[in-house]
Design a protein around this motif. Structure first.
Motif, PDB file in Angstrom:
ATOM      1  N   GLY A   1      33.207  36.565  29.335  1.00  0.00           N
ATOM      2  CA  GLY A   1      31.927  36.758  29.743  1.00  0.00           C
ATOM      3  C   GLY A   1      31.975  36.455  31.211  1.00  0.00           C
ATOM      4  N   LEU A   2      31.131  37.176  32.023  1.00  0.00           N
ATOM      5  CA  LEU A   2      31.053  36.739  33.742  1.00  0.00           C
ATOM      6  C   LEU A   2      29.979  35.770  33.951  1.00  0.00           C
ATOM      7  CD1 LEU A   2      31.588  40.068  35.671  1.00  0.00           C
ATOM      8  CD2 LEU A   2      32.884  38.151  35.740  1.00  0.00           C
ATOM      9  N   ARG A   3      29.539  35.140  33.019  1.00  0.00           N
ATOM     10  CA  ARG A   3      28.717  33.934  33.277  1.00  0.00           C
ATOM     11  C   ARG A   3      29.311  32.541  32.516  1.00  0.00           C
ATOM     12  NH1 ARG A   3      27.458  37.172  36.213  1.00  0.00           N
ATOM     13  NH2 ARG A   3      25.257  37.981  36.916  1.00  0.00           N
ATOM     14  N   ALA A   4      30.219  32.153  33.329  1.00  0.00           N
ATOM     15  CA  ALA A   4      30.949  31.083  32.859  1.00  0.00           C
ATOM     16  C   ALA A   4      30.399  29.640  32.786  1.00  0.00           C
ATOM     17  CB  ALA A   4      32.184  30.561  33.764  1.00  0.00           C
TER      18      ALA A   4
ATOM     19  N   ILE B   1      34.798  40.429  32.249  1.00  0.00           N
ATOM     20  CA  ILE B   1      35.763  39.927  33.384  1.00  0.00           C
ATOM     21  C   ILE B   1      36.482  41.116  33.886  1.00  0.00           C
ATOM     22  CG2 ILE B   1      35.559  37.471  32.596  1.00  0.00           C
ATOM     23  CD1 ILE B   1      38.336  37.976  31.589  1.00  0.00           C
ATOM     24  N   ILE B   2      36.889  40.762  35.201  1.00  0.00           N
ATOM     25  CA  ILE B   2      38.115  41.497  35.561  1.00  0.00           C
ATOM     26  C   ILE B   2      39.316  41.006  35.313  1.00  0.00           C
ATOM     27  CG2 ILE B   2      39.026  42.784  37.710  1.00  0.00           C
ATOM     28  CD1 ILE B   2      35.882  43.307  36.961  1.00  0.00           C
ATOM     29  N   ALA B   3      39.901  41.518  34.158  1.00  0.00           N
ATOM     30  CA  ALA B   3      40.861  40.917  33.281  1.00  0.00           C
ATOM     31  C   ALA B   3      42.206  40.917  33.925  1.00  0.00           C
ATOM     32  CB  ALA B   3      40.983  41.594  31.806  1.00  0.00           C
TER      33      ALA B   3
ATOM     34  N   SER C   1      32.970  34.123  47.250  1.00  0.00           N
ATOM     35  CA  SER C   1      32.891  32.844  46.461  1.00  0.00           C
ATOM     36  C   SER C   1      34.278  32.312  46.200  1.00  0.00           C
ATOM     37  CB  SER C   1      32.373  33.038  44.960  1.00  0.00           C
ATOM     38  OG  SER C   1      32.356  31.963  44.241  1.00  0.00           O
ATOM     39  N   GLU C   2      35.330  33.365  46.061  1.00  0.00           N
ATOM     40  CA  GLU C   2      36.783  32.812  45.769  1.00  0.00           C
ATOM     41  C   GLU C   2      37.245  32.035  47.082  1.00  0.00           C
ATOM     42  OE1 GLU C   2      40.587  32.305  44.180  1.00  0.00           O
ATOM     43  OE2 GLU C   2      38.737  32.723  42.946  1.00  0.00           O
TER      44      GLU C   2
ATOM     45  N   GLY D   1      33.676  35.380  36.272  1.00  0.00           N
ATOM     46  CA  GLY D   1      32.342  34.453  35.818  1.00  0.00           C
ATOM     47  C   GLY D   1      31.943  33.227  36.563  1.00  0.00           C
ATOM     48  N   ASP D   2      32.720  32.856  37.605  1.00  0.00           N
ATOM     49  CA  ASP D   2      32.638  31.530  38.111  1.00  0.00           C
ATOM     50  C   ASP D   2      31.966  31.593  39.633  1.00  0.00           C
ATOM     51  OD1 ASP D   2      32.693  28.846  38.096  1.00  0.00           O
ATOM     52  OD2 ASP D   2      34.923  28.726  38.565  1.00  0.00           O
ATOM     53  N   CYS D   3      31.200  32.702  39.707  1.00  0.00           N
ATOM     54  CA  CYS D   3      30.607  33.008  41.220  1.00  0.00           C
ATOM     55  C   CYS D   3      29.599  31.691  41.497  1.00  0.00           C
ATOM     56  CB  CYS D   3      29.695  33.909  41.434  1.00  0.00           C
ATOM     57  SG  CYS D   3      28.998  34.428  42.817  1.00  0.00           S
ATOM     58  N   SER D   4      29.802  31.037  42.745  1.00  0.00           N
ATOM     59  CA  SER D   4      29.186  30.079  43.340  1.00  0.00           C
ATOM     60  C   SER D   4      27.951  30.533  44.408  1.00  0.00           C
ATOM     61  CB  SER D   4      29.994  29.048  44.272  1.00  0.00           C
ATOM     62  OG  SER D   4      30.586  30.149  45.426  1.00  0.00           O
ATOM     63  N   GLN D   5      27.719  31.913  44.245  1.00  0.00           N
ATOM     64  CA  GLN D   5      26.840  32.659  44.987  1.00  0.00           C
ATOM     65  C   GLN D   5      26.732  32.113  46.438  1.00  0.00           C
ATOM     66  OE1 GLN D   5      23.014  32.283  42.697  1.00  0.00           O
ATOM     67  NE2 GLN D   5      23.550  34.067  41.680  1.00  0.00           N
ATOM     68  N   SER D   6      27.879  32.284  47.161  1.00  0.00           N
ATOM     69  CA  SER D   6      27.821  31.873  48.356  1.00  0.00           C
ATOM     70  C   SER D   6      27.163  32.826  49.450  1.00  0.00           C
ATOM     71  CB  SER D   6      29.478  32.061  48.898  1.00  0.00           C
ATOM     72  OG  SER D   6      30.300  31.157  47.851  1.00  0.00           O
TER      73      SER D   6
END
Length: 254
Positions: free
Chosen positions: A32-35, A65-67, A178-179, A189-194
């Protein structure tokens, strides 16, 4: 028309049902995209489906996720579990994931995520041809563009649109900011919302170094990369008339 609400954990799941959601979307421990949402254990997924079905409601599980290749390890067993749990559909973004689900879990309906960036009728029909039963359109589309896709896609293929929640500075989350800035992948799913950080931002023209032009700011700072949130409550009557099947609220982390 279905009202589809997010459930970041079991308490939010029960709350969304109580306040009238027809369907809930949630994630298990992977895919899922909300880690950083609470997410659901396998036991909680089984319990959630049982409760929802007892009230005539549905549960969709995100696999969006983009797998990469390694992400498919263990997926076959997880799909078997979801089939046995009688979830109503899975939500995928990657076409490889879509094909994998169709091959290994043919009883599961597949909804194509907004992360797949469906912004035209040709992409929409291709996803339908690949076996998608519902298309979740890109959040960046205008009402007229949504209307055209609905008109050009077979009626048996459901269309879902976001009506409330966060927007992205890229197409529906396909972003590397974010990366780059915090080593946290938005696509996993780990976006820091930069894009929502407050920046001290100046523009400098290449051929005029040192001449710094400040970007417009207010009392809260400068949020040059941050999109305004989506709020379509006033447009709902028009969306109903288009024949849209599901209205989606964003926010498993909210």
């Amino acid at each position: 028309m279905e009202l589809l609400a997010p459930a970041g954990n079991f308490e939010k799941f029960l709350t969304a049902m109580h306040f009238g959601a027809d369907a809930l979307y949630l994630a298990g421990g992977r895919y899922g995209l909300r880690a950083f949402a609470g997410n659901f254990s396998n036991e909680e997924i089984v319990k959630a489906v049982e409760i929802a079905h007892s009230k005539g409601k549905k549960v969709y599980i995100t696999l969006n996720i983009i797998a990469k290749d390694k992400d498919f390890e263990g997926l076959k067993d997880y799909l078997k579990f979801l089939e046995d749990a009688k979830v109503d559909a899975v939500i995928v973004a990657d076409i490889g994931m879509l094909q994998f689900v169709r091959v290994h879990a043919p009883m599961l309906d597949v909804h194509v995520s907004t992360q797949a960036n469906i912004i035209n009728s040709y992409s929409a029909n291709l996803m339908a041809d690949l076996g998608a039963t519902r298309l979740i359109l890109a959040r960046e589309l205008s009402l007229e563009e949504i209307k055209q896709i609905r008109k050009n896609v077979p009626a048996k293929v459901e269309i879902e649109v976001f009506v409330h929640g966060a927007m992205c500075m890229a197409y529906s989350g396909r972003c590397f900011l974010s990366e780059y800035l915090s080593c946290r992948s938005a696509n996993l799913g780990d976006c820091s919302q930069s894009c929502r950080w407050a920046y001290n931002m100046y523009l400098e023209e290449k051929n005029n170094p040192g001449n710094l032009m400040p970007v417009e700011t207010d009392e809260n700072g400068t949020y040059i990369l941050s999109s305004k949130d989506l709020c379509l409550i006033k447009e709902i009557p028009e969306i109903i008339n288009m024949g849209i099947d599901s209205l989606k609220i964003e926010g498993r982390l909210k």
